[in-house]
Structures are given as C-alpha cells and as structure tokens.
Design an enzyme around this catalytic site. Structure first.
Site, mmCIF file in Angstrom:
data_model
loop_
_atom_site.group_PDB
_atom_site.id
_atom_site.type_symbol
_atom_site.label_atom_id
_atom_site.label_comp_id
_atom_site.label_asym_id
_atom_site.label_seq_id
_atom_site.Cartn_x
_atom_site.Cartn_y
_atom_site.Cartn_z
ATOM 1 N N LYS A 10 -2.322 -21.111 -15.769
ATOM 2 C CA LYS A 10 -1.562 -21.401 -16.992
ATOM 3 C C LYS A 10 -0.083 -21.560 -16.671
ATOM 4 O O LYS A 10 0.576 -22.473 -17.168
ATOM 5 C CB LYS A 10 -1.769 -20.297 -18.026
ATOM 6 C CG LYS A 10 -3.138 -20.325 -18.673
ATOM 7 C CD LYS A 10 -3.317 -19.154 -19.621
ATOM 8 C CE LYS A 10 -4.687 -19.174 -20.277
ATOM 9 N NZ LYS A 10 -4.863 -18.041 -21.215
ATOM 10 N N SER A 31 -0.697 -15.627 -18.948
ATOM 11 C CA SER A 31 -1.476 -14.425 -19.200
ATOM 12 C C SER A 31 -2.856 -14.824 -19.686
ATOM 13 O O SER A 31 -3.017 -15.844 -20.351
ATOM 14 C CB SER A 31 -0.773 -13.556 -20.248
ATOM 15 O OG SER A 31 -1.400 -12.309 -20.377
ATOM 16 N N ASP A 32 -3.841 -14.012 -19.332
ATOM 17 C CA ASP A 32 -5.195 -14.246 -19.807
ATOM 18 C C ASP A 32 -5.885 -12.899 -19.919
ATOM 19 O O ASP A 32 -5.561 -11.969 -19.179
ATOM 20 C CB ASP A 32 -5.977 -15.165 -18.869
ATOM 21 C CG ASP A 32 -7.234 -15.678 -19.519
ATOM 22 O OD1 ASP A 32 -7.131 -16.569 -20.386
ATOM 23 O OD2 ASP A 32 -8.323 -15.167 -19.202
ATOM 24 N N GLN A 33 -6.839 -12.800 -20.825
ATOM 25 C CA GLN A 33 -7.501 -11.520 -21.046
ATOM 26 C C GLN A 33 -8.986 -11.702 -21.291
ATOM 27 O O GLN A 33 -9.402 -12.650 -21.951
ATOM 28 C CB GLN A 33 -6.881 -10.823 -22.262
ATOM 29 C CG GLN A 33 -7.454 -9.453 -22.550
ATOM 30 C CD GLN A 33 -6.840 -8.857 -23.793
ATOM 31 O OE1 GLN A 33 -7.061 -9.341 -24.895
ATOM 32 N NE2 GLN A 33 -6.054 -7.813 -23.607
ATOM 33 N N GLY A 35 -4.761 -10.461 -17.131
ATOM 34 C CA GLY A 35 -4.108 -11.081 -15.987
ATOM 35 C C GLY A 35 -2.711 -11.510 -16.380
ATOM 36 O O GLY A 35 -2.488 -11.976 -17.499
#
Length: 192
Positions: free
Chosen positions: A52, A68-70, A105
C-alpha cells in the site's frame, strides 16, 4: 521534513493519525489485497502494508508514506471483513467466549531514500459469551460490516469484550500509533 501521506481511505485510520497533530494527506492505493496460497496472516498484513505504501511512490516523491493492513485471526483462521449481516453473525457466533487476535501490519516508506520500515503489531480481544439475541442487537445497532472481526472497538463493540491484551490499543482500530511514532522518530520527524 518530507510530507506525510496516509495510504488509506479508512476514516478510522485517518482519525487515529490526526491524533499525532502532524500535517498529512490521504490517498487510497490500488493494490490486489488477495491472500497468497499458504501465506501466514503475519506475513500477509506486513506485505499488504508495504505494498500500500509503495503503490503511491511514483506520484509522491519526498514523502513518508504510511501503509497499514489488518486481519483478525480466530482458531488459526483469518476473518476478513464480513460485508453482510449474515457473515458478521457467523463471525461473532464463532468468536463467542474465545480470543480473537488482530494483526496489524504497519509500513513507513521513505520515497526519497527507498527505505521501508515494516512491522506487525498484535492485539488480542477475549470475547464474552454471546447469545444470538445479543449479537443481533449489536449488529443492528452498529452495522460493523466493514470491520475485520465484525465489531468496532471504538464504539459499542467494546461491550462484546471480556478483556483485551496488547501493547498498543490503537492497533485494534487499524493504525498502531505507538509503533508509528517510533518509525517517524527514526525518520527524523519530531513527535510531539
């Protein structure tokens, strides 16, 4: 200082980043968020956070880009965003009385130097025993269909918790600010 760019369209992440009182802009990256075969959840969120951030480098030189990633993990299964009442009902029923670990992340990409800091911040929610009526009342009240795990911790979702465990509660909402501040300081950004 390089300009700060949040690679996200998430209003939750935007609200969290605003807490740091640093000027920033937002732009939504266009990446394939599919999970690779046999990819561990820990690796998935770090890869997507990095992708991203890196996806926006061509148009944004001299920027610090935050990705960011979740994902939510229950019984070693990745729970995605439910996108519907029925799927959210299934997820919360399965989570009743159990622990759900959220892996967030985080990537901070310096588009001037090409350096990228990447990490994964875990946060665990221990759920109350939930009956179907409680779950349905919650879902009708909050409609958390765009949230991994089917609840909004920053809202009424907290009523579903027995307890929580982790080093940074903001990671549960999608952007671990404590770790992000560490990364920003390493890049020479003064916070506060």
């Amino acid at each position: 200082m390089p300009s700060l760019l949040l690679a996200s369209s998430s209003s939750y992440r935007r609200e969290l980043l605003a807490r740091l009182r640093l000027p920033f802009t937002c732009r939504s990256p266009d990446i394939d968020e599919s999970r690779r075969p046999d990819e561990a959840a820990f690796d998935l969120v770090q890869r997507l956070a990095r992708e991203k951030a890196e996806a926006l480098t061509a148009e944004h030189h001299h920027h610090l880009i935050i990705g960011s990633d979740q994902v939510a993990v229950l019984d070693e299964q990745v729970l995605g965003k439910p996108h519907s009442f029925e799927r959210a009902l299934e997820q919360l029923t399965a989570a009743s009385g159990k622990s759900v670990t959220f892996l967030t992340g985080l990537a901070l990409f310096n588009s001037s130097t090409g350096e990228c800091q990447v990490d994964c911040v875990p946060f665990t929610v221990h759920m109350r025993e939930l009956d179907r009526a409680s779950i349905e009342r919650y879902l009708h009240a909050e409609q958390p269909y765009d949230c991994a795990g089917s609840f909004k911790a920053e809202g009424l979702g907290v009523s579903l918790f027995r307890s929580t465990e982790g080093s940074d509660a903001t990671s549960l909402i999608g952007l671990p600010l404590i770790r992000l501040v560490d990364m920003l300081i390493k890049e020479g950004v003064s916070v506060p």
